[in-house]
Design a protein around this motif. Structure first.
Motif, PDB file in Angstrom:
ATOM      1  N   UNK A  55     -63.019 -94.024  54.456  1.00 13.83           N
ATOM      2  CA  UNK A  55     -64.324 -94.242  55.065  1.00 13.83           C
ATOM      3  C   UNK A  55     -64.995 -92.879  55.202  1.00 13.83           C
ATOM      4  N   UNK A  56     -65.930 -92.591  54.312  1.00 17.64           N
ATOM      5  CA  UNK A  56     -66.576 -91.281  54.275  1.00 17.64           C
ATOM      6  C   UNK A  56     -67.494 -91.101  55.475  1.00 17.64           C
ATOM      7  N   UNK A  57     -67.601 -89.882  55.937  1.00 17.50           N
ATOM      8  CA  UNK A  57     -68.462 -89.533  57.058  1.00 17.50           C
ATOM      9  C   UNK A  57     -68.941 -88.098  56.867  1.00 17.50           C
ATOM     10  N   UNK A  58     -69.511 -87.520  57.910  1.00 22.48           N
ATOM     11  CA  UNK A  58     -70.023 -86.157  57.805  1.00 22.48           C
ATOM     12  C   UNK A  58     -68.910 -85.121  57.946  1.00 22.48           C
ATOM     13  N   UNK A  59     -68.076 -85.296  58.968  1.00 28.50           N
ATOM     14  CA  UNK A  59     -67.046 -84.282  59.229  1.00 28.50           C
ATOM     15  C   UNK A  59     -65.631 -84.845  59.280  1.00 28.50           C
ATOM     16  N   UNK A  60     -65.457 -86.057  59.814  1.00 27.33           N
ATOM     17  CA  UNK A  60     -64.127 -86.641  59.984  1.00 27.33           C
ATOM     18  C   UNK A  60     -64.063 -87.955  59.207  1.00 27.33           C
ATOM     19  N   UNK A  61     -63.083 -88.074  58.302  1.00 24.78           N
ATOM     20  CA  UNK A  61     -62.922 -89.259  57.473  1.00 24.78           C
ATOM     21  C   UNK A  61     -61.706 -90.058  57.934  1.00 24.78           C
TER      22      UNK A  61
ATOM     23  N   UNK B 186     -52.322 -94.058  57.886  1.00 28.07           N
ATOM     24  CA  UNK B 186     -53.486 -94.408  58.695  1.00 28.07           C
ATOM     25  C   UNK B 186     -53.778 -93.218  59.596  1.00 28.07           C
ATOM     26  N   UNK B 187     -54.816 -92.485  59.256  1.00 25.45           N
ATOM     27  CA  UNK B 187     -55.104 -91.275  60.012  1.00 25.45           C
ATOM     28  C   UNK B 187     -56.552 -90.842  59.811  1.00 25.45           C
ATOM     29  N   UNK B 188     -56.989 -89.920  60.654  1.00 26.19           N
ATOM     30  CA  UNK B 188     -58.308 -89.295  60.518  1.00 26.19           C
ATOM     31  C   UNK B 188     -58.114 -87.892  59.957  1.00 26.19           C
ATOM     32  N   UNK B 189     -58.974 -87.512  59.018  1.00 27.08           N
ATOM     33  CA  UNK B 189     -58.835 -86.238  58.312  1.00 27.08           C
ATOM     34  C   UNK B 189     -60.176 -85.512  58.336  1.00 27.08           C
ATOM     35  N   UNK B 190     -60.146 -84.222  58.613  1.00 26.75           N
ATOM     36  CA  UNK B 190     -61.350 -83.416  58.558  1.00 26.75           C
ATOM     37  C   UNK B 190     -61.803 -83.192  57.123  1.00 26.75           C
ATOM     38  N   UNK B 191     -63.066 -82.867  56.967  1.00 28.80           N
ATOM     39  CA  UNK B 191     -63.616 -82.667  55.625  1.00 28.80           C
ATOM     40  C   UNK B 191     -62.848 -81.605  54.840  1.00 28.80           C
ATOM     41  N   UNK B 192     -62.497 -80.505  55.474  1.00 29.27           N
ATOM     42  CA  UNK B 192     -61.811 -79.420  54.773  1.00 29.27           C
ATOM     43  C   UNK B 192     -60.383 -79.792  54.394  1.00 29.27           C
ATOM     44  N   UNK B 193     -59.794 -80.792  55.057  1.00 28.91           N
ATOM     45  CA  UNK B 193     -58.397 -81.145  54.814  1.00 28.91           C
ATOM     46  C   UNK B 193     -58.222 -82.334  53.881  1.00 28.91           C
ATOM     47  N   UNK B 194     -59.320 -83.012  53.520  1.00 29.68           N
ATOM     48  CA  UNK B 194     -59.197 -84.243  52.739  1.00 29.68           C
ATOM     49  C   UNK B 194     -58.617 -83.988  51.347  1.00 29.68           C
ATOM     50  N   UNK B 195     -59.250 -83.115  50.571  1.00 26.76           N
ATOM     51  CA  UNK B 195     -58.780 -82.867  49.211  1.00 26.76           C
ATOM     52  C   UNK B 195     -57.397 -82.214  49.180  1.00 26.76           C
TER      53      UNK B 195
ATOM     54  N   UNK C 103     -64.261-107.977  53.656  1.00 27.06           N
ATOM     55  CA  UNK C 103     -62.834-107.706  53.827  1.00 27.06           C
ATOM     56  C   UNK C 103     -62.523-107.084  55.185  1.00 27.06           C
ATOM     57  N   UNK C 104     -63.554-106.829  56.013  1.00 25.87           N
ATOM     58  CA  UNK C 104     -63.319-106.291  57.338  1.00 25.87           C
ATOM     59  C   UNK C 104     -62.839-107.407  58.249  1.00 25.87           C
ATOM     60  N   UNK C 105     -61.674-107.246  58.851  1.00 25.79           N
ATOM     61  CA  UNK C 105     -61.029-108.335  59.586  1.00 25.79           C
ATOM     62  C   UNK C 105     -61.504-108.443  61.030  1.00 25.79           C
ATOM     63  N   UNK C 106     -61.978-107.376  61.623  1.00 28.51           N
ATOM     64  CA  UNK C 106     -62.391-107.422  63.028  1.00 28.51           C
ATOM     65  C   UNK C 106     -63.612-106.544  63.218  1.00 28.51           C
ATOM     66  N   UNK C 107     -63.787-105.985  64.425  1.00 20.36           N
ATOM     67  CA  UNK C 107     -64.980-105.210  64.719  1.00 20.36           C
ATOM     68  C   UNK C 107     -65.154-104.016  63.811  1.00 20.36           C
ATOM     69  N   UNK C 108     -66.403-103.560  63.715  1.00 18.84           N
ATOM     70  CA  UNK C 108     -66.701-102.444  62.827  1.00 18.84           C
ATOM     71  C   UNK C 108     -66.408-101.117  63.515  1.00 18.84           C
ATOM     72  N   UNK C 109     -65.458-100.390  62.968  1.00 13.62           N
ATOM     73  CA  UNK C 109     -65.205 -99.001  63.339  1.00 13.62           C
ATOM     74  C   UNK C 109     -64.633 -98.297  62.120  1.00 13.62           C
ATOM     75  N   UNK C 110     -64.441 -97.001  62.204  1.00 14.19           N
ATOM     76  CA  UNK C 110     -64.035 -96.230  61.031  1.00 14.19           C
ATOM     77  C   UNK C 110     -62.684 -96.684  60.488  1.00 14.19           C
ATOM     78  N   UNK C 111     -61.730 -96.946  61.384  1.00 13.50           N
ATOM     79  CA  UNK C 111     -60.416 -97.372  60.929  1.00 13.50           C
ATOM     80  C   UNK C 111     -60.446 -98.712  60.224  1.00 13.50           C
ATOM     81  N   UNK C 112     -61.174 -99.682  60.795  1.00 13.39           N
ATOM     82  CA  UNK C 112     -61.285-100.994  60.165  1.00 13.39           C
ATOM     83  C   UNK C 112     -62.047-100.923  58.847  1.00 13.39           C
ATOM     84  N   UNK C 113     -63.051-100.042  58.792  1.00 17.54           N
ATOM     85  CA  UNK C 113     -63.779 -99.862  57.533  1.00 17.54           C
ATOM     86  C   UNK C 113     -62.863 -99.325  56.446  1.00 17.54           C
ATOM     87  N   UNK C 114     -62.033 -98.332  56.760  1.00 13.11           N
ATOM     88  CA  UNK C 114     -61.105 -97.770  55.775  1.00 13.11           C
ATOM     89  C   UNK C 114     -60.110 -98.826  55.309  1.00 13.11           C
ATOM     90  N   UNK C 115     -59.644 -99.662  56.229  1.00 10.88           N
ATOM     91  CA  UNK C 115     -58.722-100.738  55.850  1.00 10.88           C
ATOM     92  C   UNK C 115     -59.400-101.745  54.928  1.00 10.88           C
TER      93      UNK C 115
END
Length: 340
Positions: A9-15, A29-38, A82-94
């Motif tokens: 789930x792409x974002x500005x700073x935290x994915x 299942x985790x959150x990754x900063x922009x500099x750490x993604x690649x 394909x989103x099973x529950x409420x909209x948030x970054x984790x559910x979007x990535x799933x």
């Protein structure tokens, strides 16, 4: 960690990243900063990676492909079911992880940096053109407040404006006259800027073999040709010309059920800019129709009589979209319709 499929789930700073293995078990299942993604994906074995089409998606898709991954981009509306529950970054990535693995999913072709640069030129040109139109409309409205009604249309307006500004006896106060001259000078500067962009687009078209073939079609100039070539990297991603026309939103919306077919207005889905260019091009074709007696011209005339001018314009744009698909997907050259 044997991850085979990943959703980002792409974002500005935290994915948000969601990954599963071959058996569908969640392994990442985790959150990754922009500099750490690649750097994170550089340490992982090649896998299927899905992202929604948004700002930065093409950049990350290119970089992930350089690392050996199969990065794919999807339209957000195809991911939402394909989103099973409420909209948030984790559910979007799933949901993205689930959607990218579907065998019938439709993907967005990853654009090169050259294609994105050409599209950036088109966007800047359109923005400047919109500014010019806004200033012309503003100036026409202000002149109307002083009893000066100028004709619609950019060329007619610019031709009639100088005598009005020079006529000191028409009742326009000197303050307003000075402001109107300043606005007119700004419009002239925008004219020069748009002309420079047009010449740059024409130069790009001259160096593109695909654009040159498209420009053989009536109603397709350098702006339309370069925009299509830059927007669609490989026309073969569409199975047919009708699928390409549907991607542009030029096919009727269906309300079919129970074996009864109901067709409505065009869907207007997809790329608004390309659809607008094609429709403007077909208006030019209809304006130059005259007394031509080839099969296409006769078909257009009969369609105008049966369905009206506006519907005929859109129908011809859809036909042009199918021709464009054939030219780019099959490598065909445009064949002018024979006279009857």
């Amino acid at each position: 960690m044997n991850v085979t499929t990943v959703g980002i789930d792409l974002a500005k700073n935290v994915f948000s990243v969601h990954g599963v293995g071959r058996d569908g078990k969640v392994l990442l299942r985790r959150s990754v900063g922009r500099a750490d993604l690649l750097p994170m994906f550089a340490q992982m074995p090649p896998c299927l990676i899905g992202m929604e089409a948004c700002s930065g998606a093409h950049h990350f898709a290119r970089e992930l492909r350089r690392l050996g991954h199969d990065a794919r981009i999807m339209a957000p509306r195809f991911v939402a079911p394909y989103r099973k529950s409420g909209k948030n970054d984790g559910n979007d990535a799933e949901a993205i992880c689930e959607a990218v693995a579907r065998p019938n999913m439709r993907f967005v072709a990853v654009k090169s940096v050259e294609q994105q640069a050409i599209l950036a030129l088109h966007r800047v040109r359109k923005e400047v053109s919109d500014q010019r139109t806004a200033l012309i409309n503003q100036l026409r409205g202000m002149l109307c407040e002083f009893g000066m009604v100028l004709p619609r249309g950019r060329y007619s307006f610019r031709h009639k404006l100088p005598p009005v500004l020079e006529d000191t006896g028409n009742g326009i106060p000197e303050l307003a006259r000075r402001l109107f001259r300043e606005v007119n000078e700004r419009i002239g500067a925008l004219d020069a800027q748009i002309l420079a962009y047009d010449r740059e687009i024409e130069a790009l078209a001259r160096h593109s073999e695909a654009a040159q073939r498209l420009m053989e079609m009536p109603g397709v100039g350098s702006i339309t040709a370069t925009a299509i070539v830059a927007s669609v990297a490989d026309m073969k991603v569409f199975k047919s010309g009708r699928e390409f026309a549907a991607w542009l939103g030029l096919v009727p919306r269906q309300y079919s059920t129970g074996g009864k077919v109901r067709l409505g207005r065009i869907t207007k889905q997809g790329d608004v800019y390309l659809r607008t260019l094609l429709i403007h091009g077909t208006r030019a074709v209809l304006a130059a129709l005259g007394t031509k007696n080839d099969r296409l011209s006769l078909w257009i005339r009969s369609l105008i009589e049966r369905r009206g001018y506006r519907k005929a314009t859109v129908a011809l744009a859809a036909k042009h979209a199918r021709m464009i698909w054939a030219i780019l997907a099959k490598g065909d050259a445009y064949r002018r319709p024979a006279a009857v």
